[in-house]
Scaffold this active site. Sequence first.
Site, PDB file in Angstrom:
ATOM      1  N   CYS A 163       0.713  -1.193   0.069  1.00 42.75           N
ATOM      2  CA  CYS A 163       0.123  -0.112   0.053  1.00 42.75           C
ATOM      3  C   CYS A 163       0.875   1.392  -0.054  1.00 42.75           C
ATOM      4  O   CYS A 163       1.578   1.657   1.086  1.00 42.75           O
ATOM      5  CB  CYS A 163      -0.853  -0.049   1.240  1.00 42.75           C
ATOM      6  SG  CYS A 163      -2.091   1.521   1.575  1.00 42.75           S
ATOM      7  N   CYS A 169      -0.335   4.518   2.381  1.00 36.00           N
ATOM      8  CA  CYS A 169      -0.319   4.371   3.688  1.00 36.00           C
ATOM      9  C   CYS A 169       0.333   3.219   4.112  1.00 36.00           C
ATOM     10  O   CYS A 169       1.678   3.005   4.416  1.00 36.00           O
ATOM     11  CB  CYS A 169      -1.563   4.664   4.399  1.00 36.00           C
ATOM     12  SG  CYS A 169      -3.034   3.918   3.353  1.00 36.00           S
ATOM     13  N   SER A 170      -0.358   2.221   4.328  1.00 33.58           N
ATOM     14  CA  SER A 170       0.255   0.743   4.424  1.00 33.58           C
ATOM     15  C   SER A 170      -1.001  -0.423   4.749  1.00 33.58           C
ATOM     16  O   SER A 170      -0.678  -1.072   5.671  1.00 33.58           O
ATOM     17  CB  SER A 170       1.406   0.605   5.499  1.00 33.58           C
ATOM     18  OG  SER A 170       1.122   1.510   6.649  1.00 33.58           O
ATOM     19  N   CYS A 171      -1.988   0.006   4.175  1.00 32.23           N
ATOM     20  CA  CYS A 171      -2.997  -0.924   4.459  1.00 32.23           C
ATOM     21  C   CYS A 171      -2.848  -2.465   4.191  1.00 32.23           C
ATOM     22  O   CYS A 171      -1.766  -2.946   3.392  1.00 32.23           O
ATOM     23  CB  CYS A 171      -4.484  -0.794   3.443  1.00 32.23           C
ATOM     24  SG  CYS A 171      -4.698   0.978   3.224  1.00 32.23           S
TER      25      CYS A 171
END
Lengths: 208, 99, 111
Positions: free
Chosen positions: A116, A119-121
Amino acid sequence: MSHDDHHHHHHSDHDAIEAPDTSNSDTALLADALRLVLIDKGVFSAHDVQDQLSLMDTRSDRNGAAMVARAWVDADYRAAMMADSAAAAKTLGYDTKGTPLVVLENTNDVHNVIVCTLCSCYPVTLLGPSPEWYKSKAYRARVVRDPRSVLREFGTDIAADREVRVHDSTADMRYMIMPQRPEGTAGLSEAELASLITRNGLIGVAEL
Amino acid sequence: MSVAHFAVGDRVQVRNLEVEEGLAGHMRAPVYCRGFTGEIERFCGIFGNPESLAYGRDGQPAQPLYRVRFRQIELWPDYRGAAADTLEIEVYQHWLKAS
Amino acid sequence: MSQNPPVTKAYHDVGGDDFGPIPTEDGAYQLWERRVDAMMRLLSSPQVGLMRVDELRRGIETLGEDVYNAEPYYGKWARSLAAIMIEKGVVSREDLDAKIEALRVERGLKR
C-alpha cells in the site's frame, strides 16, 4: 477519577528485538490522554479497550495460513475463497467486518506481491499486525517500481519468464497471496501444511 | 450514485485531477500512475468517495471502483524487470477517462 | 490550454521514489501503541461512528512532513486521531492538555 493506566512492556510472540521504551514520549502521553478523555466522556469504556486488545491477539498470520492450507486440500473451499475471500475467511472464523478481502493466487505464470504505497493498508485480520518493513517508505516506494530487486532483498528470485504482478491497495480492498503449494507435500496434514506457510509468503515477498 | 460505464478490457487513462480541476486534499490515486494508460481488469463495486469521506462528508456521489492493470515497462522508463510484469491498483471512476 | 505545472507529490505518496535497502528490523508494539489501534477500532465502529479510516489517513497526510517522518506508525495515528477529535468537537485541546499534565504528574515526569 478512575483510570486504567498501567506501565509494562508488551512482548509480542514474534518479535526479535526489544524496542526502546517510548511509553512516556510526548506522543504516548497524547495517545494515553486522548484515550482517557474519551473514556471520561463516555465515548467508550476501559473495558471496551481491553476487549479490543484481546481481539488483537486473535489476529495473526496463522489465520491466513489456515485459509491457504484449507484451499490447498479442499477444492470447494479454494473455489469459494477465490469467488468471495471475505466470506470464505468468515467460515473459518475470521471476520473482516465488512472490509473486502481478495486472495490472489500465485501460479507458474504469475507471482503476486502486495503493497500500500499511500499508507500501509494490510489484511490485519488474516495476517496480524504488519511488519515494520511493510510500512517503511523504502518498501512502499521501491516495490512498485522495481519489485524484482525488492524480492531479491528478501532472498526471492522470480524467473524471468514468470510475470511479477504488484498490487497497490489504494482503495478498500485488502489483499493476501495464496502461495503455490511446495512440491513433495502430498502426504502432509492440513495443520502441517499450514505450518509451512509463512507471513512473507502471504504478502508475496517470499515463496515457500 | 454515479453509473459504472467502463467494461473489463477497456483502455483507460488516469486523469490528473489536481491539474485538470484543481483538486486538493486527500486523494487515493498515487502520482506515479497519473497520465498513464492501463486496462480495466475488473469492476470492484460502488463505494463512497474517499475524497469526501476524509472530511466528514457523506461520500456521495458514490463512485464505481475499478482495478486497473498497467504494464510496468510503460509506467517506468527505467523498469528493470520482465516485459510481462504488471502493476494493478484500484482507481475510482472519476479519475479515469477512455483512452 | 496552459501548460500543466508539475505536481508536487505529497510526502506520503512515495510510490516510485528512490530509497535504499528495506529496513529489516521489527519490534513489538508497546501497550500505548496497541491502545491507539484499539481506540481507532472503537471510534470507527458502527456503534461509536466517530471516525472513518479516510479521516485517519487525511489527518496523517496533514501532520506535516517532519512529524510524518519522525513519528512511529501508531504515533502518526495518535496525532491524527487527536486532531480529528478536536476538529469534530468531541474533545477540546484544553481537555487533552489537562490530561497530559495530570499524567506527567502521576508518572513523575519532569517537563
